[in-house]
Design an enzyme around this catalytic site. Structure first.
Site, PDB file in Angstrom:
ATOM      1  N   HIS A  60       0.832  -1.206   0.000  1.00 37.13           N
ATOM      2  CA  HIS A  60       0.000   0.000   0.000  1.00 37.13           C
ATOM      3  C   HIS A  60       0.865   1.254   0.000  1.00 37.13           C
ATOM      4  O   HIS A  60       1.914   1.307   0.630  1.00 37.13           O
ATOM      5  CB  HIS A  60      -1.042  -0.019   1.117  1.00 37.13           C
ATOM      6  N   GLU A 198      -5.208   1.857   2.298  1.00 35.51           N
ATOM      7  CA  GLU A 198      -5.130   0.656   3.139  1.00 35.51           C
ATOM      8  C   GLU A 198      -5.432   1.007   4.579  1.00 35.51           C
ATOM      9  O   GLU A 198      -6.138   0.284   5.287  1.00 35.51           O
ATOM     10  CB  GLU A 198      -3.738   0.026   3.021  1.00 35.51           C
ATOM     11  N   GLU A 199      -4.883   2.128   5.019  1.00 37.22           N
ATOM     12  CA  GLU A 199      -4.950   2.489   6.441  1.00 37.22           C
ATOM     13  C   GLU A 199      -6.360   2.859   6.911  1.00 37.22           C
ATOM     14  O   GLU A 199      -6.596   3.014   8.096  1.00 37.22           O
ATOM     15  CB  GLU A 199      -3.976   3.639   6.745  1.00 37.22           C
ATOM     16  N   ASP A 221       3.682  -6.152   3.604  1.00 39.48           N
ATOM     17  CA  ASP A 221       3.367  -5.085   4.565  1.00 39.48           C
ATOM     18  C   ASP A 221       4.292  -5.233   5.773  1.00 39.48           C
ATOM     19  O   ASP A 221       5.105  -6.148   5.831  1.00 39.48           O
ATOM     20  CB  ASP A 221       1.887  -5.169   4.986  1.00 39.48           C
ATOM     21  N   HIS A 310       3.135   2.709  13.363  1.00 41.02           N
ATOM     22  CA  HIS A 310       2.207   3.855  13.310  1.00 41.02           C
ATOM     23  C   HIS A 310       2.686   5.046  14.143  1.00 41.02           C
ATOM     24  O   HIS A 310       1.872   5.868  14.567  1.00 41.02           O
ATOM     25  CB  HIS A 310       0.773   3.439  13.693  1.00 41.02           C
TER      26      HIS A 310
HETATM   27 CO    CO Z   1      -0.358   0.612   8.826  1.00 34.96          CO
HETATM   28 ZN    ZN Z   2       0.692  -1.207   6.377  1.00 39.15          ZN
END
Ligand code: CO
Ligand code: ZN
Length: 338
Positions: A60, A198-199, A221, A310
């Site tokens: 992503h 994606e998030e 990922d 994150h």
């Molecule tokens: Co993420």
């Molecule tokens: Zn990711």
């Protein structure tokens, strides 16, 4: 490859605003693919022709961010999350808005005092962004409601490790670029999807996979690390930096195809590429939506172990990155037999 990683992670492109990052990725891959297009959701889909079945690789392109929702009389900006944020990560982080305005995240001080005892109080209810404006009008001259923002942190080469915002999932984008640029031959008909949003719920990938209708799908990922990796790290997470790419067994979005995993494990061993396994008690990846496309796709996910997911300072291991690139390239060159 380090130059490409630096450029990708330092590009600001949160969910729904992937134009900047897609332009850069396209620049790197254009000379090496047979054709490409950007679909209605902004997914960048590149094709390297082959005679075998369709194999889809997905990374992503978006990153987590923020969106401005309200400016108070004193010029402080209220924001909502774009993607999953842990509010305790946020106090005094610098962020950068879409059109260049920078600010820092503040909290109601009462809440910061209580932070140690009650983490629940630290939430988007009690935070604001200070962009140095003294009044609402001054702030309005710098940002607009609906404008997005991302962390404002730059790439750091720590020696054997790299640190930056947006390693999730630009590190995977960099690896797929490397595969595209260095692949000599391929059996399968290869599709590379640089997926959007994606998030915020695996949005772009779902539409892209539907259009491609692949026989096999592999998402790339990042994944969390735990007790073997950092002091008092999470108990149920055995993944560790430097132990190689992690082959996903399951997470909250899917159970990976164990036949495809066995095949990947075999070729990793033949090629002397280290690997580990991943079982994640939370979270999901695009692999979860690729798997349920149309009448179903044989799917797994390869994960790059990453610390402080994150946050503004996600850390990956250089050898994991190299070994993941090597594994993805080996997969891309061979014929999947399961
Ligand atoms: Co993420
Ligand atoms: Zn990711």
């Amino acid at each position: 490859m380090q130059d490409i990683i630096k450029r990708l992670v330092e590009t600001s492109s949160p969910s729904g605003r992937e134009e900047n990052i897609q332009k850069i990725i396209l620049e790197y891959i254009k000379p090496y693919v047979d054709d490409y297009h950007i679909d209605s959701l902004g997914n960048l889909i590149a094709h390297k022709k082959g005679n075998g079945k369709k194999l889809l690789f997905d990374a992503h392109a978006d990153e987590i961010g923020f969106v401005a929702t309200y400016i108070d009389d004193n010029g402080f900006i209220h924001i909502e999350p774009l993607g999953g944020h842990l509010p305790v990560n946020l106090p005094h982080q610098r962020i950068r808005f879409e059109y260049g305005t920078k600010g820092t995240i503040g909290y109601e001080s009462e809440i910061l005092m209580k932070q140690a005892s009650d983490r629940k109080e630290v939430s988007f209810d009690t935070l604001f962004v200070d962009i140095g404006a003294r009044t609402r009008n001054e702030a309005l001259s710098k940002i607009r409601i609906g404008e997005t923002a991302t962390y404002d942190s730059s790439f750091v080469d720590m020696g054997n490790r790299y640190m930056s915002k947006a390693m999730d999932d630009r590190i995977a984008c960099a690896i797929l670029i490397n595969v595209i640029q260095t692949l000599k031959s391929n059996h399968h008909d290869l599709y590379f999807v640089f997926a959007t949003q994606e998030e915020v719920g695996l949005v772009g990938s779902k539409a892209a996979a539907y259009g491609i209708e692949p026989d096999y799908g592999i998402a790339l990922d990042v994944t969390a690390t735990g007790f073997r990796d950092t002091p008092k790290g999470a108990k149920r997470i055995p993944m560790k930096l430097g132990s190689g790419p992690a082959i996903k067994i399951q997470d909250r979005s899917m159970i990976a195809d164990h036949r495809l995993n066995q095949w990947i494990q075999n070729i990793a061993e033949e090629s002397h590429i280290p690997y580990q396994f991943e079982v994640l008690a939370f979270g999901g990846t695009n692999a979860g939506v690729i798997q349920t496309t149309k009448s179903g796709v044989i799917t797994t996910c390869i994960s790059i172990p990453t610390r402080y997911l994150h946050s503004a300072s996600e850390v990956v291991d250089v050898f994991d990155v190299r070994h993941t690139a090597q594994l993805m390239k080996t997969i891309a060159e061979k014929e999947i037999s399961i």
